[in-house]
Design an enzyme around this catalytic site. Structure first.
Site, PDB file in Angstrom:
ATOM      1  CG  ASN A  34     -21.897  91.078  66.695  1.00 28.93           C
ATOM      2  OD1 ASN A  34     -21.813  92.076  66.000  1.00 28.93           O
ATOM      3  ND2 ASN A  34     -20.881  90.630  67.419  1.00 28.93           N
ATOM      4  CG  HIS A 121     -12.168  89.580  63.754  1.00 32.19           C
ATOM      5  ND1 HIS A 121     -11.680  88.763  64.758  1.00 32.19           N
ATOM      6  CD2 HIS A 121     -13.038  90.437  64.341  1.00 32.19           C
ATOM      7  CE1 HIS A 121     -12.246  89.101  65.907  1.00 32.19           C
ATOM      8  NE2 HIS A 121     -13.081  90.115  65.684  1.00 32.19           N
ATOM      9  CD  GLU A 165     -13.660  89.659  58.511  1.00 33.83           C
ATOM     10  OE1 GLU A 165     -14.839  89.934  58.823  1.00 33.83           O
ATOM     11  OE2 GLU A 165     -12.680  90.128  59.105  1.00 33.83           O
ATOM     12  CB  SER A 169     -17.483  93.274  61.684  1.00 36.17           C
ATOM     13  OG  SER A 169     -16.122  93.610  61.940  1.00 36.17           O
ATOM     14  CG  ASP A 195     -14.371  84.941  59.607  1.00 37.00           C
ATOM     15  OD1 ASP A 195     -15.602  84.922  59.776  1.00 37.00           O
ATOM     16  OD2 ASP A 195     -13.567  84.980  60.557  1.00 37.00           O
ATOM     17  CG  HIS A 198     -19.681  90.152  60.934  1.00 38.41           C
ATOM     18  ND1 HIS A 198     -20.270  90.727  62.036  1.00 38.41           N
ATOM     19  CD2 HIS A 198     -18.370  89.995  61.239  1.00 38.41           C
ATOM     20  CE1 HIS A 198     -19.357  90.936  62.966  1.00 38.41           C
ATOM     21  NE2 HIS A 198     -18.201  90.496  62.519  1.00 38.41           N
ATOM     22  CE  LYS A 226     -19.533  88.440  64.964  1.00 33.97           C
ATOM     23  NZ  LYS A 226     -18.684  87.465  65.650  1.00 33.97           N
TER      24      LYS A 226
END
Length: 257
Positions: A34, A121, A165, A169, A195, A198, A226
């Site tokens: 990441n 996630h 999110e 991801s 979230d 990423h 990340k």
């Protein structure tokens, strides 16, 4: 033990047995990490950071929870910096996993309904299960399915928390955050939890993610592990939610900082 061994055998036979890999050779390029910006392998950056450390300024551990009077000015300074960037109080966590399981658990209860995107996630899923709350999943990025769930079940609970999110991801696609905010606004008892693990560092103005400047997101979660090439996580939220988490978030209260 036989049952454990049988499970491992089955995982191996089906090609699903996980192992912790060795490090790659020095000339290999790892495209599975990441480290989106390459900061984690930037030697100059590491050298510059190490030069700033002294025996007086660098402590190996806080040796305590954040709620105890241990040396933690470094944490407060970072939270203040994040608060200036996002315009809301910030709270640090040991990892994104701690942040999600702890805060979802704090918001949960028999009078709370969580409504989460199907592809959120594992840390969010674990938080939902550990919270003991009712939860439902809406089809990935399906605004109408979300609204149908809210319309059917939302009125039966004191609190409804929508979770998504900003960047997913595994697929790399993005949530329609304005649409999520609009869906939330239709219900007076609803919260929106995004979230941004990423997205932070690589998306949005100044790399603050896709939700930083959008009014209507109640909790925004980001990570240092990340794109920002460090460790730990943070969340920004309204003052009342910040103080609530300090008093109810078990992963913050009972974990060494």
């Amino acid at each position: 033990m036989r049952e454990i061994e049988n499970t491992l055998q089955w995982l191996g036979d089906t090609g699903n047995l996980r192992i912790i890999p060795d490090e790659l050779p020095g000339d290999a390029v790892d495209l599975s990490s990441n480290d989106y910006l390459g900061l984690g392998i930037d030697r100059t950056l590491r050298e510059d950071f190490i030069k700033t450390l002294t025996a007086d300024s660098f402590l190996m551990t806080s040796s305590a929870s954040r709620l105890l009077a241990s040396p933690q000015r470094a944490y407060s300074r970072l939270e203040e910096y994040l608060s200036d960037l996002y315009g809301q109080p910030a709270l640090l966590f040991n990892s994104g996993y701690h942040a999600n399981t702890g805060m979802i658990g704090a918001l949960g209860g028999k009078d709370t309904l969580f409504v989460a995107d199907k592809l959120v996630h594992a840390s969010i899923i674990d938080g939902l299960v550990l919270s003991g709350s009712d939860f439902r999943r809406f089809r990935h990025n399906d605004r109408q399915h979300l609204r149908n769930i809210l319309a059917r079940y939302g009125h039966s609970y004191r609190r409804v928390v929508i979770i998504a999110e900003s960047v997913y991801s595994m697929d790399g696609d993005r949530a329609d955050i304005p649409a999520l905010i609009e869906s939330k606004s239709m219900h007076d008892n609803a919260f929106l939890y995004i979230d941004e693990a990423h997205a932070v560092g690589v998306c949005g103005e100044h790399g603050l993610g896709l939700a930083a400047n959008l009014h209507g997101v109640d909790i925004l979660v980001g990570t240092f592990g990340k794109a920002l090439a460090s460790a730990g996580a943070f969340a920004v939220m309204k003052p009342a939610l910040h103080d609530f988490m300090v008093n109810r978030c078990r992963s913050l209260i009972f974990s060494t900082a």
